[in-house]
Design a protein around this motif. Structure first.
Motif, PDB file in Angstrom:
ATOM      1  N   ALA A  39       0.833  -1.206   0.000  1.00  0.00           N
ATOM      2  CA  ALA A  39       0.000   0.000   0.000  1.00  0.00           C
ATOM      3  C   ALA A  39       0.866   1.254   0.000  1.00  0.00           C
ATOM      4  O   ALA A  39       0.568   2.242  -0.698  1.00  0.00           O
ATOM      5  CB  ALA A  39      -0.936   0.006   1.208  1.00  0.00           C
ATOM      6  N   ASP A  40       1.942   1.234   0.775  1.00  0.00           N
ATOM      7  CA  ASP A  40       2.852   2.382   0.812  1.00  0.00           C
ATOM      8  C   ASP A  40       3.504   2.603  -0.552  1.00  0.00           C
ATOM      9  O   ASP A  40       3.668   3.745  -0.996  1.00  0.00           O
ATOM     10  CB  ASP A  40       3.926   2.170   1.870  1.00  0.00           C
ATOM     11  CG  ASP A  40       3.371   2.217   3.292  1.00  0.00           C
ATOM     12  OD1 ASP A  40       2.240   2.718   3.465  1.00  0.00           O
ATOM     13  OD2 ASP A  40       4.069   1.745   4.206  1.00  0.00           O
ATOM     14  N   MET A  41       3.895   1.525  -1.204  1.00  0.00           N
ATOM     15  CA  MET A  41       4.528   1.639  -2.511  1.00  0.00           C
ATOM     16  C   MET A  41       3.538   2.142  -3.561  1.00  0.00           C
ATOM     17  O   MET A  41       3.885   2.969  -4.416  1.00  0.00           O
ATOM     18  CB  MET A  41       5.105   0.291  -2.928  1.00  0.00           C
ATOM     19  CG  MET A  41       6.355  -0.106  -2.162  1.00  0.00           C
ATOM     20  SD  MET A  41       7.762   0.969  -2.536  1.00  0.00           S
ATOM     21  CE  MET A  41       8.173   0.392  -4.164  1.00  0.00           C
ATOM     22  N   VAL A  42       2.304   1.678  -3.514  1.00  0.00           N
ATOM     23  CA  VAL A  42       1.288   2.150  -4.455  1.00  0.00           C
ATOM     24  C   VAL A  42       1.042   3.641  -4.251  1.00  0.00           C
ATOM     25  O   VAL A  42       0.936   4.404  -5.222  1.00  0.00           O
ATOM     26  CB  VAL A  42      -0.018   1.354  -4.307  1.00  0.00           C
ATOM     27  CG1 VAL A  42      -1.145   1.990  -5.117  1.00  0.00           C
ATOM     28  CG2 VAL A  42       0.190  -0.094  -4.751  1.00  0.00           C
ATOM     29  N   ALA A  43       0.959   4.070  -3.000  1.00  0.00           N
ATOM     30  CA  ALA A  43       0.760   5.496  -2.712  1.00  0.00           C
ATOM     31  C   ALA A  43       1.908   6.328  -3.274  1.00  0.00           C
ATOM     32  O   ALA A  43       1.700   7.403  -3.847  1.00  0.00           O
ATOM     33  CB  ALA A  43       0.628   5.711  -1.208  1.00  0.00           C
ATOM     34  N   LEU A  44       3.132   5.838  -3.102  1.00  0.00           N
ATOM     35  CA  LEU A  44       4.312   6.549  -3.607  1.00  0.00           C
ATOM     36  C   LEU A  44       4.312   6.623  -5.127  1.00  0.00           C
ATOM     37  O   LEU A  44       4.620   7.673  -5.709  1.00  0.00           O
ATOM     38  CB  LEU A  44       5.579   5.837  -3.117  1.00  0.00           C
ATOM     39  CG  LEU A  44       6.912   6.346  -3.677  1.00  0.00           C
ATOM     40  CD1 LEU A  44       7.226   7.734  -3.128  1.00  0.00           C
ATOM     41  CD2 LEU A  44       8.040   5.362  -3.340  1.00  0.00           C
ATOM     42  N   LEU A  45       3.961   5.523  -5.776  1.00  0.00           N
ATOM     43  CA  LEU A  45       4.117   5.426  -7.224  1.00  0.00           C
ATOM     44  C   LEU A  45       2.912   5.925  -8.011  1.00  0.00           C
ATOM     45  O   LEU A  45       3.033   6.173  -9.216  1.00  0.00           O
ATOM     46  CB  LEU A  45       4.412   3.968  -7.603  1.00  0.00           C
ATOM     47  CG  LEU A  45       5.762   3.434  -7.111  1.00  0.00           C
ATOM     48  CD1 LEU A  45       5.868   1.934  -7.358  1.00  0.00           C
ATOM     49  CD2 LEU A  45       6.925   4.164  -7.779  1.00  0.00           C
ATOM     50  N   THR A  46       1.765   6.104  -7.361  1.00  0.00           N
ATOM     51  CA  THR A  46       0.576   6.558  -8.102  1.00  0.00           C
ATOM     52  C   THR A  46       0.802   7.893  -8.812  1.00  0.00           C
ATOM     53  O   THR A  46       0.479   8.022 -10.007  1.00  0.00           O
ATOM     54  CB  THR A  46      -0.649   6.633  -7.171  1.00  0.00           C
ATOM     55  OG1 THR A  46      -1.013   5.302  -6.780  1.00  0.00           O
ATOM     56  CG2 THR A  46      -1.841   7.290  -7.862  1.00  0.00           C
ATOM     57  N   PRO A  47       1.335   8.943  -8.161  1.00  0.00           N
ATOM     58  CA  PRO A  47       1.566  10.185  -8.915  1.00  0.00           C
ATOM     59  C   PRO A  47       2.601  10.021 -10.024  1.00  0.00           C
ATOM     60  O   PRO A  47       2.547  10.737 -11.028  1.00  0.00           O
ATOM     61  CB  PRO A  47       2.041  11.170  -7.845  1.00  0.00           C
ATOM     62  CG  PRO A  47       2.506  10.338  -6.699  1.00  0.00           C
ATOM     63  CD  PRO A  47       1.658   9.103  -6.731  1.00  0.00           C
TER      64      PRO A  47
END
Length: 597
Positions: free
Chosen positions: A386-394
């Protein structure tokens, strides 16, 4: 007009040789994703994209949507195509089986969506917004709301929208004025105007479920005072049947640069009946469930338009005769050589090819992380993902749309003057791709989110996890000399540029926030290139392995390696330029007085 060829070999390669989804036992549903299973689904989705949706793309562009007596008429053939998707169960692929969904992993659904969006971006927006509405209600809605709305959204019998923007506010949602007044029995009456509402009114479905941000009486100013409401076009009875038309209407269909086949509407709410989703004053949190999903889908749109445009440009370059190769005639029996003999045309095409193939690898990996967030059996792995998805979404949203548009325009450039006239069809891809850099948060907004929020998330833990992942991949494969020379060493250099840029933000940004924000878009691009380089390193390793083991089409794997090598040598060095710009700080951007502009 341009045709579309689904990239089935690319998806088979990425899913089963690079990501090896079938071996990920910790992610629910992944062991069932055999090559036979995914191949059958992608082949059928590709046929629909190629044979049904792609031929309608120019129709939608030419006809657009028409507002007639309060109803928006979609282009000829759209209703039949929508019914085909609904009958085939395509809108339900990754939805919850408790509400009629098939429960398939997101990584497979994204592959299907990318192909279908490449074939007809405007048409697939009706489905994309519906899935977003489903996700918001599924995550934040009450049990009763889920029972009422989700089965029909999952099936595609009803569609959904997201209503945020108003005439006076876009990104700054704290300025929202739409009001919600209590109406008794848990209902609310909503009044206000929303603009730029994709799929806001149309004739594809029997009902449209609008999710609307509004302000309740006495609510706090700014975003803390916003609540989210379900406002259906037609009210719904307890048995699921449709009741009276709600007090809302489409006031206008916007005239746009592109995506003409999608109805972008001005929506007027005149005391319309709605029901709150989640808690009062927590509407933005609920809406962000929809927005974050949409940002990944918009990144996918940027990639998909670049892909279909590349296919058209490559085909044209191999057929169009123009000039002679400087090293001597390549086709002496013809009056001229094909465009593809010219180095600059090759450059344009390889920029596109290396982006779209690398983008499939990058986006598939991020979507796999999204599956891990939702489906992994280990809670710690879910949190880490979840942390990685949040980081990579933008990064997905900003980088894939910016580069996607630039390379779609490069595809147009291959056509020369013929690319500027409508009959070749290439200009539509350029016009359609342009919106992806704007809606769901512009590139600048994505960059501010990345630098201002995501880098500091959990004390910088996600970005450090990313760096460690890259370092670990390089370390684990450094004994492969061919891979190290062509892929790992350039990846290491680019990753160091990214780390140096992040360190600059930590040092200079603390003293002068403008120093970080002035370089935020450059940082987003730098990050995107490192992600693409990582994807290419992983794909090159898989291609080398296939060649060594004598599997498959050797020429196909060799072409994959050569394409990746081009990216690493010709495209990836841009990270040095981005770093140099970042390290100039705020002064070059902020020194000029406002009145001098």
């Amino acid at each position: 007009m341009p045709a579309y060829t689904p990239p089935l070999d690319d998806y088979r390669f990425v899913l089963h040789e690079v990501l090896k989804v079938q071996d990920e036992a910790g992610i629910d549903g992944y062991p069932e994703m055999t090559e036979d299973m995914t191949g059958a689904i992608l082949e059928e989705a590709g046929k629909i994209a190629r044979d049904v949706l792609a031929p309608l793309n120019a129709v939608g562009d030419r006809e657009g949507c028409r507002l007639e007596n309060g109803v928006v008429r979609t282009p000829e053939g759209f209703r039949e195509a929508w019914n085909l998707l609904v009958e085939g169960g395509w809108p339900s692929m990754e939805c919850d089986p408790d509400y009629g969904g098939q429960g398939m992993p997101s990584v497979l659904n994204m592959a299907v969506g990318t192909m279908q969006s490449a074939a007809n971006m405007a048409f697939m927006m009706y489905s994309g917004l519906t899935h977003g509405a489903y996700s918001a209600i599924h995550t934040h809605g009450s049990d009763a709301q889920k029972r009422t709305y989700l089965p029909k959204l999952v099936s595609g019998e009803w569609t959904g929208t997201m209503n945020l923007t108003e005439p006076q506010c876009g990104t700054d949602l704290g300025l929202v004025r739409t009001k919600a007044e209590p109406a008794g029995d848990g209902a609310w009456n909503l009044s206000g105007q929303k603009i730029f509402i994709s799929s806001g009114e149309h004739d594809l479905a029997s009902n449209i479920i609008h999710l609307v941000l509004a302000r309740t009486p006495g609510a706090a100013e700014g975003t803390r005072g916003l609540s989210l409401f379900i406002v259906p076009k037609f009210l719904v009875n307890d048995d699921g049947s449709l009741d009276a038309r709600n007090s809302l209407s489409c006031g206008k269909v916007e005239e746009k640069m592109g995506i003409h086949g999608n109805s972008t509407c001005v929506m007027n709410y005149d005391g319309a009946t709605g029901w709150m989703v989640g808690e009062e004053g927590k509407g933005l949190r609920a809406m962000f469930t929809m927005m974050n999903e949409a940002r990944l889908l918009v990144g996918m749109q940027g990639l998909s338009q670049a892909h279909v445009a590349y296919q058209a440009a490559a085909s044209y370059a191999k057929e169009r005769l123009q000039g002679r190769a400087v090293t001597g005639a390549a086709a002496p029996d013809k009056p001229a050589d094909p465009l593809i003999v010219h180095p600059d045309v090759r450059r344009l095409l390889l920029d596109q090819k290396s982006f779209v193939e690398g983008g499939i690898g990058f986006l598939s990996w991020v979507t796999m992380l999204l599956d891990a967030e939702k489906r992994h059996t280990d809670p710690k792995m879910r949190e880490k993902a979840a942390d990685m998805v949040a980081l990579l979404t933008p990064v997905v949203k900003g980088f894939l749309t910016e580069e996607g548009f630039r390379l779609t325009a490069n595809a147009q450039q291959v056509f020369g003057g013929h690319g500027y006239i409508e009959e070749t069809g290439i200009s539509q891809f350029v016009r359609d791709a342009r919106i992806a850099m704007i809606y769901e948060g512009t590139t600048g907004v994505q960059a501010l989110d990345l630098v201002g929020r995501k880098l500091a998330l959990k004390g910088g833990q996600p970005i450090m996890t990313f760096f460690e992942y890259v370092k670990g991949y390089i370390r684990d494969n450094e004994d492969d000399l061919a891979l190290a020379k062509d892929f790992l060493n350039p990846l290491k250099k680019a990753s160091k540029d990214l780390q140096q840029a992040a360190m600059f933000f930590m040092q200079a940004g603390m003293k002068n926030p403008n120093a970080a924000l002035a370089g935020s878009v450059d940082f987003l691009h730098l990050f995107g290139h490192v992600c693409m380089a990582l994807a290419w390193a992983r794909m090159a390793k898989a291609a080398h392995r296939a060649i060594q083991e004598g599997r498959g089409d050797r020429a196909w794997y060799e072409a994959k390696i050569v394409t990746g090598r081009y990216y690493m040598r010709r495209v990836l060095p841009e990270t040095g330029l981005r770093l140099a710009r970042i390290e100039t700080g705020a002064d070059p951007v902020m020194d000029l007085p406002a009145e001098a502009f």
